[in-house]
Design a protein around this motif. Structure first.
Motif, PDB file in Angstrom:
ATOM      1  N   LEU A   4       0.825  -1.201   0.000  1.00  7.52           N
ATOM      2  CA  LEU A   4       0.000   0.000   0.000  1.00  7.52           C
ATOM      3  C   LEU A   4       0.858   1.250   0.000  1.00  7.52           C
ATOM      4  O   LEU A   4       0.580   2.205  -0.713  1.00  7.52           O
ATOM      5  N   MET A  15       3.937   1.633  -1.051  1.00 12.51           N
ATOM      6  CA  MET A  15       4.631   1.873  -2.314  1.00 12.51           C
ATOM      7  C   MET A  15       3.711   2.556  -3.312  1.00 12.51           C
ATOM      8  O   MET A  15       4.155   3.275  -4.188  1.00 12.51           O
ATOM      9  N   ALA A  16       2.405   2.309  -3.206  1.00 12.65           N
ATOM     10  CA  ALA A  16       1.452   2.950  -4.114  1.00 12.65           C
ATOM     11  C   ALA A  16       1.004   4.309  -3.585  1.00 12.65           C
ATOM     12  O   ALA A  16       0.161   4.955  -4.191  1.00 12.65           O
ATOM     13  N   GLY A  17       1.566   4.737  -2.457  1.00 10.15           N
ATOM     14  CA  GLY A  17       1.223   6.060  -1.953  1.00 10.15           C
ATOM     15  C   GLY A  17      -0.093   6.115  -1.205  1.00 10.15           C
ATOM     16  O   GLY A  17      -0.762   7.144  -1.182  1.00 10.15           O
ATOM     17  N   LEU A  18      -0.516   5.001  -0.605  1.00  5.05           N
ATOM     18  CA  LEU A  18      -1.679   5.041   0.289  1.00  5.05           C
ATOM     19  C   LEU A  18      -1.127   5.144   1.689  1.00  5.05           C
ATOM     20  O   LEU A  18      -0.262   4.360   2.081  1.00  5.05           O
ATOM     21  N   VAL A  23     -10.263  10.212   0.394  1.00  6.75           N
ATOM     22  CA  VAL A  23      -9.533  11.374  -0.125  1.00  6.75           C
ATOM     23  C   VAL A  23      -8.453  11.789   0.868  1.00  6.75           C
ATOM     24  O   VAL A  23      -7.304  12.050   0.496  1.00  6.75           O
ATOM     25  N   ARG A  78      -5.467   9.444   0.788  1.00  6.16           N
ATOM     26  CA  ARG A  78      -4.642   9.414  -0.423  1.00  6.16           C
ATOM     27  C   ARG A  78      -4.025  10.746  -0.780  1.00  6.16           C
ATOM     28  O   ARG A  78      -3.191  10.812  -1.681  1.00  6.16           O
ATOM     29  N   TRP A  79      -4.457  11.831  -0.120  1.00  2.00           N
ATOM     30  CA  TRP A  79      -4.073  13.131  -0.648  1.00  2.00           C
ATOM     31  C   TRP A  79      -2.571  13.394  -0.516  1.00  2.00           C
ATOM     32  O   TRP A  79      -1.980  14.039  -1.386  1.00  2.00           O
ATOM     33  N   TRP A 127       0.265  11.717  -0.935  1.00  2.00           N
ATOM     34  CA  TRP A 127       1.149  11.379  -2.046  1.00  2.00           C
ATOM     35  C   TRP A 127       0.723  12.024  -3.354  1.00  2.00           C
ATOM     36  O   TRP A 127       1.557  12.320  -4.204  1.00  2.00           O
ATOM     37  N   LEU A 128      -0.594  12.242  -3.480  1.00  2.00           N
ATOM     38  CA  LEU A 128      -1.010  12.980  -4.677  1.00  2.00           C
ATOM     39  C   LEU A 128      -0.424  14.384  -4.641  1.00  2.00           C
ATOM     40  O   LEU A 128       0.004  14.915  -5.671  1.00  2.00           O
ATOM     41  N   ALA A 129      -0.362  14.995  -3.446  1.00  2.00           N
ATOM     42  CA  ALA A 129       0.205  16.337  -3.324  1.00  2.00           C
ATOM     43  C   ALA A 129       1.706  16.318  -3.647  1.00  2.00           C
ATOM     44  O   ALA A 129       2.205  17.167  -4.388  1.00  2.00           O
ATOM     45  N   ASN A 145       3.162  14.162  -5.511  1.00  2.63           N
ATOM     46  CA  ASN A 145       3.220  13.927  -6.947  1.00  2.63           C
ATOM     47  C   ASN A 145       2.961  15.212  -7.737  1.00  2.63           C
ATOM     48  O   ASN A 145       3.597  15.475  -8.761  1.00  2.63           O
ATOM     49  N   LEU A 146       2.031  16.024  -7.217  1.00  2.00           N
ATOM     50  CA  LEU A 146       1.722  17.284  -7.886  1.00  2.00           C
ATOM     51  C   LEU A 146       2.961  18.177  -7.929  1.00  2.00           C
ATOM     52  O   LEU A 146       3.291  18.771  -8.956  1.00  2.00           O
ATOM     53  N   ALA A 197       5.495  16.762 -10.321  1.00  2.00           N
ATOM     54  CA  ALA A 197       5.044  16.945 -11.701  1.00  2.00           C
ATOM     55  C   ALA A 197       5.237  18.394 -12.136  1.00  2.00           C
ATOM     56  O   ALA A 197       5.593  18.677 -13.282  1.00  2.00           O
ATOM     57  N   VAL A 221       7.592   7.005  -5.740  1.00  2.00           N
ATOM     58  CA  VAL A 221       7.234   8.358  -6.161  1.00  2.00           C
ATOM     59  C   VAL A 221       8.498   9.192  -6.380  1.00  2.00           C
ATOM     60  O   VAL A 221       8.616   9.921  -7.361  1.00  2.00           O
TER      61      VAL A 221
END
Lengths: 480, 480
Positions: B294, B296-299, B313, B316-317, B319-321, B323-324, B327, B457
């Motif tokens: 989990l 490794m997938a950023g959960l 949300v 998960r936020w 690692w999405l942040a 990643n943002l 990116a 990531v």
């Protein structure tokens, strides 16, 4: 007492000492070579130094548990590994071969001749042989089969006939059986005559004269009950049993669910053929978890840390090739919109953001689904609610992060249409990621494949191509 | 006999039956509502239908093992889950709460009032309470502590004081002790007086009058040796022991390495304080493997398949942040070369290939290193050989796949310089991926972090930005 922190330290220390001795060995050898002594003198010095070192190293290694020697072998690069192997292999090679990983085992076996391999094999039980057999050269395996008695040959051949993920490949034959019509006193007398019980024996298997399983008698019950009672009275007559063709994965779940230490394996007539023990199941769980991790990263199989460059390239090329194809598809999607990019070059800078965050979000969804599938929690009845939830998460994430990016894009390029396109594309790509993140592992499972293998590459492929298409497509429409 | 395939089928069947009953229930309720009967009549019909269904469902659930009820609860969306929970919770709620995952447990506890929680807790042993306690509301926890006797309160408080990954948090207190100066006959008579032994008892702990551990007596030895022998003669006086503050991870490796079923836990004076059992260790291994996957997938943590959109949300936020941000960095790197892209728009189409394959290759390297670190096989002595190997693999892959891409690029754009830039950029980015793939997990470990969390990531961030920079930079130099 053997305390674990000490154990661990001494393991690391042992490794350091072995490396130190190997280095010293090499250093002196190099020195001798550099001094260019005449041949006889040189080889004399070499042989003295060699012997001193070897004796020290050998002493060190002889004190270690086979599992610990295996650990040291795994941590050494190939040349040093074979030096150490040369020293230990004469005595305990069979046990050590069992403890190392498959990839390392192959490097060790490659260094042994037929006689050494046969001698190693002779130290092992039938079920241990079955673990080793697939790595042995064919001629050695044949010779080995010839050397076994009828019962053991039968057992080995049947163990080899089962696939790696079947109970039949994991079971051993260390079973102690008793009859149900005797008293506990007689049973205890019988055990005292046997003298020692196999590892992990927590229960005796109760069978009739045809080896048909009637129940199990846990040692725990044997020692607390009245000696006059009969085995039939206190045995458990409804134990969890396995069949050789059962999936190891289901068996390992049953071990966890029902907290088993050993369990009988029976054929279709309920005849006892072997047993499954918790240590084998634990190894299996560990290996499966590792292989899931490796296969999600696109490594085809377990890879020795120090395997040759060429072997590693072979192990890894498949998924790199798949990735190459998917990357080319994504590239062609961009190619479709070269006109738009020429007009608004900012698109080129922004498009990887849309694709990348879609990939990350899709991977989170896929990982959840792969895990739910592995635990057996996902079926047709709840797919609908799952998809609805993931779409909700994506919509919310898309609106939040899409807006953040819209604002950033506006700050960079002062183009309000571009900002809106960015926000819309992010939201749509995250929705696509949610749908595909749920569907890809489900479809893979339905078509009989392991959803852990390559899900990640596939979802990234879809969110890349999809992300480029959605973003550049919207841009082509609204940014004329 | 309870055979596993049957067990599993009946588990899936049970789930289907429960869902069927729940659906029927809902259908009839909906019908009643639609017919718009006057209130008294409606509630009469409702209550009759309700009772019939409930009785059927309750019967079904009462027959199931707590672990199986837990499985059904995990597989149901929230509303249905709470309906089922309402039916079972009165009787076996404590056991079931222990079996479900952390995330699902929280949804169930949220549905219970203080009295229900206290009643559930009363069914449990101290070590089981320790597992449950962190999820309980503070007031319930205090009331619970007050209700325990001195010894159990001490045990619970000390168990709660250890971090989740320490042996102290995993141990239980189901220990059976004997003295070393008695004969086996006396020992057996003592056991018969006790009547039943705790689950997983494979050995008795031999202590002196101050509870100092002297050794362990495996039941296996107890049943095969002469009754006249003394415990001291046949006990193992050098067992593997653990301390409450040992890392659970080290303990689980020791369980695997030395094939343990139970082991004593002692304090610094060698006083026996508890025991560790293989079922707890197996659960720990399974949970760790899942949490690695989990993370490794950023959960951030374990997530209930059916947790609310908003909770997901939040989970998960992070690692999405991250990643943002990465990116955006990659996007700014592209921004540096907007001039080159405007001149040669093909660059925009080709650049994601270089970045993507670098990311894939880097992830393969990182996964190998994370695994080697977890197994303790990597240290300063072999870093050099590792790096050399990974660089070799990347060089070879770069030349092979880079050339393939060079040819494809030429076929698409008929520009030989562009082809050469493509091949060179691929090779350089794969070398960068190899170096960073080795260094990132090593640096994370050195700085005391878990290398599994976010490595993926980070490596992707480096190969994205690096890939764009190398490719566009070379293009800017050679494609004027």
């Amino acid at each position: 007492m053997a305390e674990v922190p000490e154990l661990k330290e001494s393991l690391q220390e042992s490794l350091q000492q072995v490396i130190h001795l190997l280095d010293k060995h090499k250093l002196i050898e190099d020195l001798v070579h550099k001094q260019e002594l005449d041949m006889p003198k040189r080889s004399l010095v070499e042989s003295i130094v060699h012997k001193q070192n070897i004796t020290l190293l050998q002493k060190k290694l002889d004190l270690l548990h086979p599992a610990d020697v295996a650990y040291i072998l795994e941590a050494l690069p190939l040349a040093q590994r074979l030096d150490v192997w040369e020293l230990v292999k004469a005595e305990r090679d069979g046990e050590i071969l069992l403890e190392v990983s498959d990839a390392v085992r192959q490097t060790l076996i490659a260094d042994m001749d037929s006689d050494e391999l046969l001698a190693a094999a002779e130290q092992l039980d039938t079920d241990e042989l079955a673990d080793l057999a697939p790595d042995l050269p064919t001629d050695v395996l044949h010779e080995l089969l010839d050397s076994l008695d009828y019962q053991n040959r039968e057992r080995l051949q049947s163990a080899l006939a089962y696939p790696d993920d079947a109970v039949g490949a994991l079971m051993d034959f260390d079973i102690v059986t008793i009859r149900e019509d005797i008293t506990l006193e007689v049973a205890l007398r019988y055990l005292r005559r046997i003298g020692t019980l196999p590892d992990h024996t927590d229960k005796l298997f109760v069978v009739d004269r045809h080896d048909i399983l009637r129940g199990v008698l846990p040692l725990k019950r044997l020692v607390v009950n009245d000696l006059d009672l009969g085995v039939a009275e206190i045995m458990a007559d409804d134990p969890v049993v396995f069949h050789p063709e059962d999936l190891a994965d289901d068996a390992s779940k049953a071990f966890e669910r029902y907290d088993l230490v050993t369990a009988p394996v029976v054929d279709h007539n309920n005849k006892l053929v072997g047993r499954l023990t918790v240590d084998t199941v634990m190894d299996y769980i560990r290996e499966e978890a590792e292989s899931d991790m490796l296969s999600m990263a696109g490594l085809r199989e377990e890879e020795d840390l120090f395997s040759s460059v060429w072997k590693s390239v072979q192990n890894r090329w498949t998924w790199l090739a798949v990735n190459l194809v998917t990357a080319l598809v994504a590239s062609r999607v961009i190619g479709l919109f070269e006109g738009s990019i020429e007009k608004t070059v900012a698109l080129a800078a922004l498009m990887p953001i849309v694709a990348g965050i879609g990939g990350n979000s899709g991977n989170q969804t896929t990982t959840m689904i792969v895990r739910g599938l592995a635990l057996g929690q996902i079926a047709s009845h709840n797919m609908h609610s799952l998809l609805k939830k993931e779409l909700g998460v994506s919509l919310l994430n898309g609106l939040i992060w899409g807006s953040v990016l819209g604002v950033i894009a506006y700050a960079l390029y002062q183009n309000i249409t571009l900002s809106i396109v960015m926000t819309a594309a992010m939201t749509l790509n995250l929705l696509l990621a949610a749908v595909m993140g749920v569907m890809i592992p489900l479809v893979m499972t339905k078509s009989g494949r392991d959803p852990a293998v390559g899900s990640s590459v596939l979802i990234t492929a879809v969110t890349d191509s999809g992300g480029f298409f959605i973003f550049l497509g919207l841009a082509a429409i609204f940014l004329r």
